[in-house]
Design a protein around this motif. Structure first.
Motif: not given
Lengths: 292, 559
Positions: B6, B45, B124-129, B203, B545
């Protein structure tokens, strides 16, 4: 590393906060309106406008990103999972109203018409479906509560049956459009979508005619538990058909602009899933509300 | 390069498409820091930012709801009416519950999920930022609508958090605001849950299979499913209340053929899974913390997951145990009684697993562990009183008394709330890079644990003796225990100011001690369940990140 391989994580999202503000404004306005405040309607419409602007803006952004190849397969999976669970939540929402219908028809209405309740409270009440209750509730033309109302339940074989045929065929045209998309046959895709959207709006029109007839014959939202369950179930369903048809119209517009490929058409899939969900809910309605 | 890697694009929402192509080569390993200024928090986000927002909001609501509890305990300090009007007292019990459940506990767990899940599963983050941002702000909007009712003509809702008709339909101006607040909170929770499910199912880093996933992720996956299944049910129920009041429907009115008891069925079909929504993530946190401070792997990982699933499924078929006195057919009473008692089995498995994890471990007792142990003991007391009330014939005595108040406060205060505090003590050094003051932490723990028992234990006695809940006055024979309970309440309330102090102090530097990546000895080895605890491989505090490249998953157990 090519851009295709990365999971896209956006920065600085402005639309979510705007949408939240719109929803807040709309609901606060609606609550004020219900409390009899004259400013309520203004705030409701303002909030609704903000919300619509948000929808347009956010979806435009998403489609621009999608068409520029920003989303890889994994992002697409997240969207699909998201849509699936959103539809699951909608199923749960409709279950409440189907459950209400089942409970009142099979349990609480019969209980009202038997034993001590019947003997001491309302000896004339039979406790059979359809009913508007021991007090035979209704609403007059001005929306005031009236008692002793007689009503005719909705028949199944007129408009409702036509509506069933309309929605079922719209499911077919939707799938036909999908096949067109997969075969790269753009004209089949567009024709299929036009037919689906048209069938959807004709369905809504028929519902409107049916509601008009019901109201002119005195069957309203206030006609006891029958009117409550009938209008709540068909009303929420009709609202979902409208939403689904609007989503499909957007998909149609994007197809016409040349969006979507056989590998990249999440928006189409999501709209189609939603449409089939609305279709299945109608089948439930036709069986449990109209037929039985 | 795998599809899981990502890299981030340096793009605002509005110019993504052209930025994409300009930047993607030179920004290969570039980690973008947070935006400057207050707008960073509005438009963020980033899962860590949003996690922080949720946690700070929950902390604020903890004190708002706590202040309401103080008013309740002050009024109940003596029999008779002293401080507030009965209507206001009932508003306080109602709002205290709604604020604590929807404003404090749920947001705190969603905050923990936001902060920790991506780091735990190597995402790398939540799926739906973007949706993540919206779920937080909808929560704020919902709570604002609810809080605004405190200042309205006729006062805030006063019919209890269950909002039973016909009583709730007498609510004045506050009524539609409360209904719409529930709608917004519901949409917020559903969005948050969809995001959590998408993150966990889509994820995970390569090699992080479902059966290697940290137990906290498992419990949240199941909780999110419960939330999506039942929040719409609550939304439907309050929608029917709204139409009954304003649009002439008869869902809950017998005159039109409806039934007020129907509301209770629908509410508790939501409400019982809802209480497990509060407790399942608590189980997840306890199962994370106890192994680390016992320096042993979690005992019975598979059975923990199985028990969580069993509890979640059973939660759908027990709702009527909240309504044993409402007048149900005997077969209904029996079914719901046995189904409810069955829940004691998987819950007992969990408690035994925690004890077995500690058994023969090299235990140490830092503040997170103290709170986690108190959780196991005191939650179990709450669980036992739950089994007592599951017995339908006995429940006729307990129903709507202070016994039930004592029961659910034991599971929610030294239960869920204690484990949230344990989680904060456990992860705060990771989040901030600073160590909290252990001495004050332990003082906070002991003050809280002693006072919470002074506060809630006597409520069992007055409840069994027949003191009803939700009434500002009581018979004279309940005076002594109520006074003791109130004193416990005031000490508990005051002790929480220590918690506030510790959190602020730690953010501002804490003890000044340098915190390692691992923070707690053994956290890396035992903090992840089956695999290495990934969050402890990252620096403290972690960069803005993390896991832009997926980590390598290492198993800690022999195969």
């Amino acid at each position: 590393m090519s851009t295709k391989d990365a999971y896209y994580i956006p920065h600085k999202a402005t639309w979510p906060v705007i949408g939240t503000a719109g929803l807040f404004c709309m609901l606060a306005g609606f609550a004020n309106y219900l409390n009899g405040s004259s400013a309520g309607v203004f705030w409701m419409l303002t909030g609704l406008s903000i919300f619509i602007v948000m929808l347009v803006g956010w979806f435009t952004l998403q489609s621009t990103e999608s068409e520029s190849g920003t989303f890889n397969k994994q992002v697409g999976n997240s969207y699909r999972i998201g849509m699936m669970w959103f539809i699951f939540s909608e199923v749960a929402f409709f279950c409440v109203f189907f459950g209400t219908l089942w409970y009142t028809r099979n349990l609480s209405v019969p209980w009202l018409g038997e034993g001590a309740t019947k003997e001491f409270l309302h000896p004339l009440f039979e406790g059979t479906w359809p009913t508007n209750g021991p007090e035979q509730l209704g609403l007059d033309k001005e929306g005031n509560r009236i008692f002793g109302v007689e009503f005719e339940p909705m028949g199944a074989w007129g408009l409702p049956f036509l509506n069933t045929l309309l929605l079922l065929s719209s499911g077919v045209t939707c799938t036909w459009a999908h096949h067109g998309l997969l075969k790269k046959n753009r004209s089949q895709l567009i024709k299929g979508l036009i037919a689906t959207v048209a069938l959807g709006f004709i369905f809504v029109l028929c519902q409107a005619v049916e509601y008009h007839e019901a109201y002119s014959e005195g069957l309203t939202l206030g006609t006891g538990i029958y009117g409550s369950t009938f209008f709540m179930l068909t009303g929420f369903h009709g609202f979902h058909v409208c939403v689904g048809a609007i989503i499909l119209s957007v998909v149609l517009f994007r197809s016409w602009k040349g969006h979507f490929t056989p590998d990249n058409h999440f928006a189409f899939e999501a709209a189609a899933w939603y449409w089939h969900f609305v279709d299945v809910v109608w089948l439930g309605l036709f069986i449990f509300v109209y037929l039985m | 390069m795998s599809v899981f890697s990502a890299k981030r694009y340096d793009g605002d929402d509005h110019n993504t498409s052209h930025n994409l192509h300009e930047h993607h080569d030179e920004h290969h390993d570039d980690h973008h820091g947070p935006a400057k200024g207050i707008l960073r928090w509005v438009f963020t986000t980033n899962h860590k930012d949003i996690g922080t927002l949720y946690l700070v909001f929950a902390l604020a609501m903890f004190f708002v709801g706590g202040a309401m509890a103080m008013i309740i305990r002050a009024e109940l300090f003596q029999p008779g009416l002293q401080l507030v009007q009965p209507e206001f007292f009932n508003s306080m019990t109602t709002m205290h519950a709604l604020v604590m459940v929807f404003g404090m506990m749920m947001p705190a767990f969603v905050g923990l999920a936001n902060w920790m899940l991506p780091m735990m599963i190597g995402a790398p983050d939540m799926a739906l930022p973007r949706m993540n941002n919206m779920s937080f702000w909808l929560l704020v909007a919902g709570v604002l609508l609810l809080a605004s009712t405190l200042f309205m003509e006729g006062g805030a809702p006063a019919a209890g958090w269950t909002l039973y008709p016909p009583l709730v339909l007498q609510t004045k101006a506050a009524f539609p605001f409360a209904v719409f607040s529930v709608h917004l909170l519901g949409i917020s929770s559903i969005m948050g849950s969809i995001n959590i499910i998408a993150t966990i199912t889509n994820m995970r880093a390569p090699g992080m299979t479902l059966w290697k996933m940290p137990i906290f992720a498992w419990t949240w996956l199941i909780t999110a499913f419960l939330l999506i299944a039942v929040m719409p049910v609550f939304a439907g129920a309050v929608t029917m209340l709204l139409t009954d009041k304003f649009f002439g429907t008869s869902f809950f009115s017998a005159a039109g053929g409806g039934d007020p008891v129907l509301y209770q069925h629908i509410f508790w079909f939501f409400g019982h899974p809802e209480v497990y929504i509060l407790i399942l993530p608590s189980f997840g946190v306890a199962s994370t913390i106890i192994p680390v401070f016992s320096r042993k792997p979690l005992f019975g990982y598979g059975s923990m997951v199985g028990a969580t699933i069993a509890i979640a499924l059973l939660s759908f078929v027990v709702w009527s145990h909240h309504m044993f006195t409402v007048g149900m057919p005997i077969i209904g009473e029996l079914f719901f009684m046995w189904a409810t008692i069955a829940i004691a089995v998987p819950t007992g498995m969990k408690v035994f697993n925690w004890v077995a994890t500690m058994w023969d471990g090299a235990m140490s007792f830092e503040t997170p562990m103290l709170f986690a142990i108190a959780f196991v003991v005191l939650f179990t007391i709450g669980g036992f009183t739950g089994v007592m009330m599951a017995l339908a014939p006995l429940d006729f005595q307990y129903h709507d008394t202070y016994f039930i108040v004592a029961h659910f406060h034991y599971v929610l205060v030294p239960g869920a709330t204690f484990i949230i505090m344990a989680a904060v003590y456990y992860w705060l050094p990771k989040w901030t890079g600073h160590m909290y003051n252990e001495k004050i932490g332990r003082l906070h723990f002991w003050l809280s644990t002693v006072s919470v028992n002074i506060l809630f234990f006597p409520q069992h006695f007055v409840g069994l003796a027949g003191m009803p809940r939700r009434i500002p006055d009581y018979a004279i024979q309940f005076s002594d225990w109520n006074m003791i309970s109130s004193i416990g309440g005031f000490i508990f309330g005051a002790s929480q100011l220590l918690f506030l102090y510790i959190v602020i102090d730690t953010i501002r530097g804490g003890t000044g001690e340098k915190v390692t990546n691992e923070v707690w000895e053994g956290a890396r080895q035992y903090g992840g369940g089956i695999v290495e605890g990934l969050e402890w491989t990252l620096p403290s505090p972690p960069p803005y990140h993390t896991f832009t490249e997926p980590p390598v998953i290492k198993s800690i157990l022999p195969h």
